[in-house]
Design a protein around this motif. Sequence first.
Motif, PDB file in Angstrom:
ATOM      1  N   ILE A 977       0.850  -1.185   0.000  1.00  0.00           N
ATOM      2  CA  ILE A 977       0.000   0.000   0.000  1.00  0.00           C
ATOM      3  C   ILE A 977       0.888   1.239   0.000  1.00  0.00           C
ATOM      4  O   ILE A 977       1.818   1.362   0.805  1.00  0.00           O
ATOM      5  N   ARG A 978       0.603   2.164  -0.913  1.00  0.00           N
ATOM      6  CA  ARG A 978       1.380   3.403  -1.008  1.00  0.00           C
ATOM      7  C   ARG A 978       0.971   4.331   0.129  1.00  0.00           C
ATOM      8  O   ARG A 978      -0.228   4.573   0.375  1.00  0.00           O
ATOM      9  N   GLN A 979       1.968   4.894   0.814  1.00  0.00           N
ATOM     10  CA  GLN A 979       1.754   5.765   1.957  1.00  0.00           C
ATOM     11  C   GLN A 979       1.957   7.234   1.568  1.00  0.00           C
ATOM     12  O   GLN A 979       2.654   7.558   0.611  1.00  0.00           O
ATOM     13  N   GLY A 980       1.350   8.120   2.345  1.00  0.00           N
ATOM     14  CA  GLY A 980       1.598   9.550   2.221  1.00  0.00           C
ATOM     15  C   GLY A 980       0.990  10.210   1.016  1.00  0.00           C
ATOM     16  O   GLY A 980       1.430  11.302   0.631  1.00  0.00           O
ATOM     17  N   LEU A 981      -0.019   9.623   0.386  1.00  0.00           N
ATOM     18  CA  LEU A 981      -0.643  10.226  -0.794  1.00  0.00           C
ATOM     19  C   LEU A 981      -1.600  11.329  -0.372  1.00  0.00           C
ATOM     20  O   LEU A 981      -2.396  11.182   0.567  1.00  0.00           O
ATOM     21  N   SER A 982      -1.546  12.452  -1.061  1.00  0.00           N
ATOM     22  CA  SER A 982      -2.434  13.578  -0.801  1.00  0.00           C
ATOM     23  C   SER A 982      -2.454  14.462  -2.041  1.00  0.00           C
ATOM     24  O   SER A 982      -1.718  14.214  -3.008  1.00  0.00           O
ATOM     25  N   GLU A 983      -3.277  15.495  -2.001  1.00  0.00           N
ATOM     26  CA  GLU A 983      -3.326  16.425  -3.123  1.00  0.00           C
ATOM     27  C   GLU A 983      -2.028  17.195  -3.252  1.00  0.00           C
ATOM     28  O   GLU A 983      -1.651  17.627  -4.348  1.00  0.00           O
ATOM     29  N   GLN A 984      -1.313  17.375  -2.131  1.00  0.00           N
ATOM     30  CA  GLN A 984      -0.033  18.081  -2.181  1.00  0.00           C
ATOM     31  C   GLN A 984       1.113  17.136  -2.502  1.00  0.00           C
ATOM     32  O   GLN A 984       2.133  17.556  -3.064  1.00  0.00           O
ATOM     33  N   ASN A 985       1.004  15.870  -2.155  1.00  0.00           N
ATOM     34  CA  ASN A 985       2.063  14.881  -2.407  1.00  0.00           C
ATOM     35  C   ASN A 985       1.510  13.836  -3.379  1.00  0.00           C
ATOM     36  O   ASN A 985       0.933  12.823  -2.978  1.00  0.00           O
ATOM     37  N   THR A 986       1.672  14.098  -4.658  1.00  0.00           N
ATOM     38  CA  THR A 986       1.051  13.254  -5.678  1.00  0.00           C
ATOM     39  C   THR A 986       1.621  11.846  -5.675  1.00  0.00           C
ATOM     40  O   THR A 986       0.872  10.866  -5.802  1.00  0.00           O
ATOM     41  N   ALA A 987       2.946  11.681  -5.534  1.00  0.00           N
ATOM     42  CA  ALA A 987       3.581  10.376  -5.657  1.00  0.00           C
ATOM     43  C   ALA A 987       3.652   9.626  -4.338  1.00  0.00           C
ATOM     44  O   ALA A 987       3.999   8.442  -4.317  1.00  0.00           O
ATOM     45  N   GLY A 988       3.352  10.261  -3.185  1.00  0.00           N
ATOM     46  CA  GLY A 988       3.436   9.562  -1.914  1.00  0.00           C
ATOM     47  C   GLY A 988       4.867   9.465  -1.407  1.00  0.00           C
ATOM     48  O   GLY A 988       5.817  10.007  -2.001  1.00  0.00           O
ATOM     49  N   SER A 989       5.037   8.707  -0.285  1.00  0.00           N
ATOM     50  CA  SER A 989       6.364   8.697   0.340  1.00  0.00           C
ATOM     51  C   SER A 989       6.754   7.345   0.917  1.00  0.00           C
ATOM     52  O   SER A 989       7.521   7.292   1.864  1.00  0.00           O
TER      53      SER A 989
END
Length: 1190
Positions: A977-989
């Motif tokens: 599961i991809r973590q840290g996805l948001s409208e500000q962080n498109t690629a996640g972390s």
Amino acid sequence: MLREWAPLTALLQQVPQRVQRGIFFDDLSLTCVDALPEFIAVGTDHGFVLWFDRATGHVQRLKCEDASDSITSVRLVSTVDFLVAAGSSAGVVTIFKVPRLPLQNKQIERYRVSGLHCSKISALEWSLNGMKLFSGDVSGMIVLTKLDFYMHLSKSMELLDEKFSIVQLSFCHQLLLVSSLLRTIICNPDDPQNITQVGQRERKRLGYLGATFCVSPNGLPNQEIIYTSRPGLRVWVADRQGTVQQTLIFKDALLNPQLRVQLVNPAPPHILRSRSLSFPEGTSSDQDVTHPLVQQLGRLVVFKEHMLVTCSGNDLFVLDPDSISVVAVADELRGILDFAVTKDEIFVLEGKRSLVRLACQPEASIVGLPKGGSEQSVLSPSEAPLAATAVSSIKDLTNKIPFHKIMSSLSAPFQRQKEEPVLATEAVELPPVVALDSTVGLTLLESTPSKLDTIGQQEFEEVLFKGRRKKKKIRHVLAPSDTESGSESFGEEQDDLASRVLKLSPDDVLTGMPCRPLPLPDLRSPDSIERDVADKESKLAEVMPVLRDLLNPGGQLSPPAVAEEQKETSPVRPTVLPLAKKERSMSTSSKQMSLDSTTSTLLPVTGIHPLQQSTATETTDHWVQFSLLEPVANLLVSKWFVCCIGPHGSIKFSTSVESELKWRESEWRAQEVQTTPDGKVVWRVHRGVAFRANCSHENPFVEQNWTQEVRGVRALAVTETGTAWIVTADCSLQYHGENGVISIPSDFPVAKVTCSGFSIWVVSAGSGQLWQRACVSEAQPSGTHWLRIATPNGEPMVDAALSMKTVPMGFYTIGWVLDRRNALYFSFDALVHSGELPKQAPSWWQVLVNGGIPRPLAEENINITGELLVAATDSSIWVATKNSSLIHMNNSEFIGHKWDVVHPIELSVRWHEISAEGSSDGAGQLWYLSSQGELYCSRPDSQLFYAVPPASSSKIVCLSSLINSLWVLDAEGRVLIRQGLSEQNTAGSGWKELDLAQIKSTAHFDYISCGIDTIWACDTTGSIYMAVGSAHDLKACDFSPCWIQVEDDVMKEEDVHFLKVVAGCMAYMVWALDNKNNVYVREAVFPDFPLGTGWVIVPGVEAVNLTISATGVWVLTPNGEIYRRCGISDVNFIGDFWKKLPGSATYLTVSADDKVSAVDQESRIIVHNQKVFSFHHEPKTCIESDWELV
């Protein structure tokens, strides 16, 4: 007693009436036939053979590689397996090897023979062991194909070239008998140079005369007899060396046959009266045998070892060469397209939709007789005369009430009777009696024949009923565009009496009507028949007063009812227009019109009878379909009238161009007609000569003084001033203006020309390129030079049209083109208004004329390269297929579709998979997987791609996304599961692995899908699992979700299992695919019960990829076609129908707001756009309107 016992119901009711040809639906016609005791093979005009198993009643399609070719000849042989050879109109021979035992799990093998025949296949012949196939074409070429089924190879070579069309081939004991239009020869395939002619001289005139080998009377091998047809109704008897031993003259015997074959549905009396066996007065037997009135014996086929079956015109004969007599004649057939013979049966293809079986006994599957039973008549000698009398009298009774006079005025539903009358034609309504029940103890009364004769002489009131079709919500057969592919049946029985009235045409098929079963043989006694006839008379007398009460004061029918969730299309009621003295009316009263009329020069299309109306059926996307009675060879539309050119040059026009067409016919003939936009000047081309005349809006083709303008014309276009652009016979272009003729130079041959205002487009011959004449003006009407217009996808065009639309701010011109794939496009910026081409290529938008709704799965899409017709005005667009009876018109609005290629910034990658479910209304992300396994993401509508670090060292096999959520499944079955996805962080972390400890030992996932509140997965064994929980919530949890194995209640076969399960962004949408490409939906999925109750198969399409938006389900078929399931809601989880989207792809995905993205055949990313064009407003871009249920 040779006769027809019963219609071939089991086969004919499974033959689809219409199939899709590109963007149109056309009638399906049967073209040829061959038979074995176990199977019947029937060729069609759509590139496939219907393979009918007589034991099980199952029909299978044997498809040739090119679906655009018509099957012209079919030949069967029974060896270790069944071999089917099918020859096409393009000269291609396709061979199918059908396993004899289905339990062997063998696949049907297909072999293709091409490149040797250059014209239509006219004859085929197998060797007895199936190792050799001989094929002949209309050019005289004979090809030998040797087959090696063990090595799965075929080898073809040219054997002979007779220079004249091959009529028949016959092979026996290493000798090939060839009968062409010129002569009959004997050839040894091992030594093709050594040929022997049967007889000493060639024929004086060409003739369609056949020849065949026959076993000698002593039965010894290598002593076969050759029978060959000769002019003058003669047959030669020759030996294997070609020496003629005897001449058999059947001219007198044909006039006195021993038996006339009884048919269930014979040709109408007026057609039979026009036929005669005798020669025209003053005609000798040596005259041209192609004369329509000079009947000759055609192909010869051995029947029952010593007799011959042949045909002459519309008559079929069974000849006995030993006694030089005619054993039987079938002279009441409607026609003979082809015939085939088994050991004791004759099959006659008498029409495009009619196949007749003639035999000495009924089929065992119908009357319950054991196979191989006695061939004697079912009726005893004492019972047969009475049965024949009863049948004859009943036929007389039915003829008293002509079909086109029965029940025209019925509109209100009647109460359903306990016993519904059988749907059939007049002659089929009461079939001949074929058996008497021995347990009844029937006593034959002497008065019975006289009673039936008395009934047959009575006069009956001529009243016509007209049935109202009741439409189903899911499937509607009348209009192809409204057809529900997902329906499981052909439709419910209608509740009104009209639905049970005869609706079959003379060929037992009515365009647009469902294919219903024909009746089985009537096993009633003659007394029972008499009582039933009396009962029907009393019922008819009771119905007549009710019918009169149903009529409104104006004499018209009551308005049809509107079915739930679907609008009933009102029937068109054309009226008779006043006619000029030189004009022949296309309107006829019901007394003048006969349903069995075969006139081709004057086809009535107005009046009272439904078949005479030019019916209009509204399809989706506001297209109206007009169904005509005569094929269209050319089409012209102006602001004031629409004109159709028939195949024989007849001009039929209607000054009404709205919702109905009131046809009239002109006395003039033409192959093409063009007019000015105001309709005041008309040009017509007849036999290469162009004529010009002035006309009026009311009577554009009546009493005109035509002026001959030019000869050698191939095509033309007329300007607003009445001048013309003309394509000559040598494919050059000329401008015929007020100051004379100007030759327009070009480096390409011209095939088509169209113009609007000062805009001129031409389509080049051969290459199909689109060109525009530049700098055309009033001062310089011929222009200066040519500009090449970029066509859609670089495809060659076959036709083009231009129309000018006036708007408040000025005007704009719409360009229309048709390509060779039958795709229709329009463009607003393709027209060049200066002397140079713009830098940007024009935008072409594809239009689906039929609304994109496919047929059932059994009727797969068939794309052909037929010649299409397109005509446009400032207020409508008209499209038709040449030689088809359907015209499509749109005068309101339509939707254009276009695929745009996405070019990522500074990135050149071949793509494999996309996931757009995680985007909606500009929010979220799109995820891309390259062919190399690299993962990328982007914002919606952005070409800036971000590389995402790999989730693991294993290959990614599945992507599933929601807004700001991504789940990945790798080849080892791990879920990350991809973590840290948001409208500000498109690629996640970062990545987090999901704990699968609960099922790790029992399941290995190979597909996973995230729903709004659930996670669904499928493992390698086809088992499906579900976990409750949101994808957003589970990605932050450290514990393993609870997986529930979903019970499999539909997989009954061992080799069928699920491959994919997909959950949508709406809780009630859970769909799945199996390894046989079937589509399933989970029923009864509710928020408080997310598991659902079971799987329901959704028929209509096969799918290899499935994706879900908020409003629909989208699938990708094995051949790359795209369909959408429409009508899905929380109360209708299965939806209503499949709708096609133009284009082709290898992978498909859709966002929650219905934005479609795909990977095309070149591994590029493409996105779907659409535009709504209205004839009443300026064009506008639209997103959602294309997916409304009309």
